[in-house]
Motif scaffolding. Structure first.
Motif, PDB file in Angstrom:
ATOM      1  N   ALA A 126      77.704 -53.984 -36.949  1.00  0.00           N
ATOM      2  CA  ALA A 126      78.370 -54.884 -36.002  1.00  0.00           C
ATOM      3  C   ALA A 126      79.353 -54.129 -35.113  1.00  0.00           C
ATOM      4  N   VAL A 127      80.119 -53.196 -35.685  1.00  0.00           N
ATOM      5  CA  VAL A 127      81.063 -52.426 -34.877  1.00  0.00           C
ATOM      6  C   VAL A 127      80.314 -51.494 -33.926  1.00  0.00           C
ATOM      7  N   ALA A 128      79.196 -50.926 -34.364  1.00  0.00           N
ATOM      8  CA  ALA A 128      78.405 -50.069 -33.473  1.00  0.00           C
ATOM      9  C   ALA A 128      77.832 -50.868 -32.303  1.00  0.00           C
ATOM     10  N   ILE A 129      77.492 -52.123 -32.535  1.00  0.00           N
ATOM     11  CA  ILE A 129      76.965 -52.976 -31.461  1.00  0.00           C
ATOM     12  C   ILE A 129      78.099 -53.458 -30.554  1.00  0.00           C
ATOM     13  N   THR A 130      79.151 -53.992 -31.144  1.00  0.00           N
ATOM     14  CA  THR A 130      80.262 -54.567 -30.388  1.00  0.00           C
ATOM     15  C   THR A 130      81.104 -53.496 -29.711  1.00  0.00           C
ATOM     16  N   GLY A 131      81.212 -52.361 -30.359  1.00  0.00           N
ATOM     17  CA  GLY A 131      82.102 -51.302 -29.910  1.00  0.00           C
ATOM     18  C   GLY A 131      83.423 -51.409 -30.639  1.00  0.00           C
ATOM     19  N   ALA A 146      71.792 -46.865 -34.734  1.00  0.00           N
ATOM     20  CA  ALA A 146      72.621 -46.453 -35.878  1.00  0.00           C
ATOM     21  C   ALA A 146      72.105 -47.080 -37.161  1.00  0.00           C
ATOM     22  N   LEU A 147      71.726 -48.345 -37.098  1.00  0.00           N
ATOM     23  CA  LEU A 147      71.190 -49.037 -38.275  1.00  0.00           C
ATOM     24  C   LEU A 147      69.887 -48.385 -38.735  1.00  0.00           C
ATOM     25  N   VAL A 148      68.961 -48.176 -37.809  1.00  0.00           N
ATOM     26  CA  VAL A 148      67.661 -47.590 -38.170  1.00  0.00           C
ATOM     27  C   VAL A 148      67.842 -46.159 -38.687  1.00  0.00           C
ATOM     28  N   LEU A 178      71.444 -51.499 -28.303  1.00  0.00           N
ATOM     29  CA  LEU A 178      70.514 -50.394 -28.615  1.00  0.00           C
ATOM     30  C   LEU A 178      71.170 -49.296 -29.445  1.00  0.00           C
ATOM     31  N   PRO A 179      72.365 -48.793 -29.080  1.00  0.00           N
ATOM     32  CA  PRO A 179      73.000 -47.790 -29.956  1.00  0.00           C
ATOM     33  C   PRO A 179      73.303 -48.329 -31.350  1.00  0.00           C
TER      34      PRO A 179
END
Length: 177
Positions: A125-130, A154-156, A149-150
């Motif tokens: 969630a933090v990687a998506i939201t920033g 990160a999840l994958v 996408l980033p």
């Protein structure tokens, strides 16, 4: 947005609290594994534990897990290279979920992977939201690093790396250590 303009109701404050209160304790687990701080086993103790789980002599696994926790946790707390920090956290928690908790099902009360899953969700969630305006990514102008996408990358990457580390271990020693 200038940090001086951040008010108490600003989402950046909430993200900062989330990042610090999840990232710092996560990194402390790494310091336990690597240096024996905070009652941890250090490299030797952690290596023995990983050896008992089938990770060869255990030293590489101890360094990988401890390093992933330190880099991922501090990166998340600081909001620095956020998707990469998230991927480190996700990879470490994916391996932990498979090795330590998969047999227990979902619930933590049954030694399940519930907590590992929550940490994977928070990092994603933090990687998506920033990480928000109160972050090194923002200060350094790295705002383009995060997004759907980033975050999904990160999840994958984290899940694939964690699964690969789990799948590449051998059978635990017959004597348990």
């Amino acid at each position: 947005m200038d940090l001086a303009d951040v008010g108490l109701a600003d989402p950046a404050v909430g993200l900062l609290v989330l990042r610090v209160l999840v990232g710092v304790p996560f990194s402390l687990h790494g310091f336990q594994k690597l240096f024996g701080w905070f009652g941890g086993g250090g490299i030797d103790g952690t290596a023995g534990w990983f050896r008992s789980l089938g990770f060869g002599d255990g030293r590489t696994a101890a360094v990988m897990a401890g390093g992933g926790e330190v880099v991922g946790g501090l990166g998340l707390a600081l909001g620095l290279l956020t998707p990469f920090a998230a991927a480190a956290m996700i990879g470490t928690m994916t391996t932990a979920a498979f090795v330590n908790n998969a047999d227990g099902g979902f619930w933590s009360v049954s030694k399940g992977w519930e907590l590992n899953g929550y940490l994977i969700v928070v990092a994603t969630a933090v990687a998506i939201t920033g990480p928000g305006a109160a972050s090194l990514d923002h200060v350094l102008g790295l705002d383009a690093l995060w997004g759907v996408l980033p975050g999904l990358a990160a999840l994958v990457l984290g899940v694939a790396g964690g699964w690969a580390r789990w799948a590449s271990r051998g059978d635990p020693p017959a004597d348990g250590g």
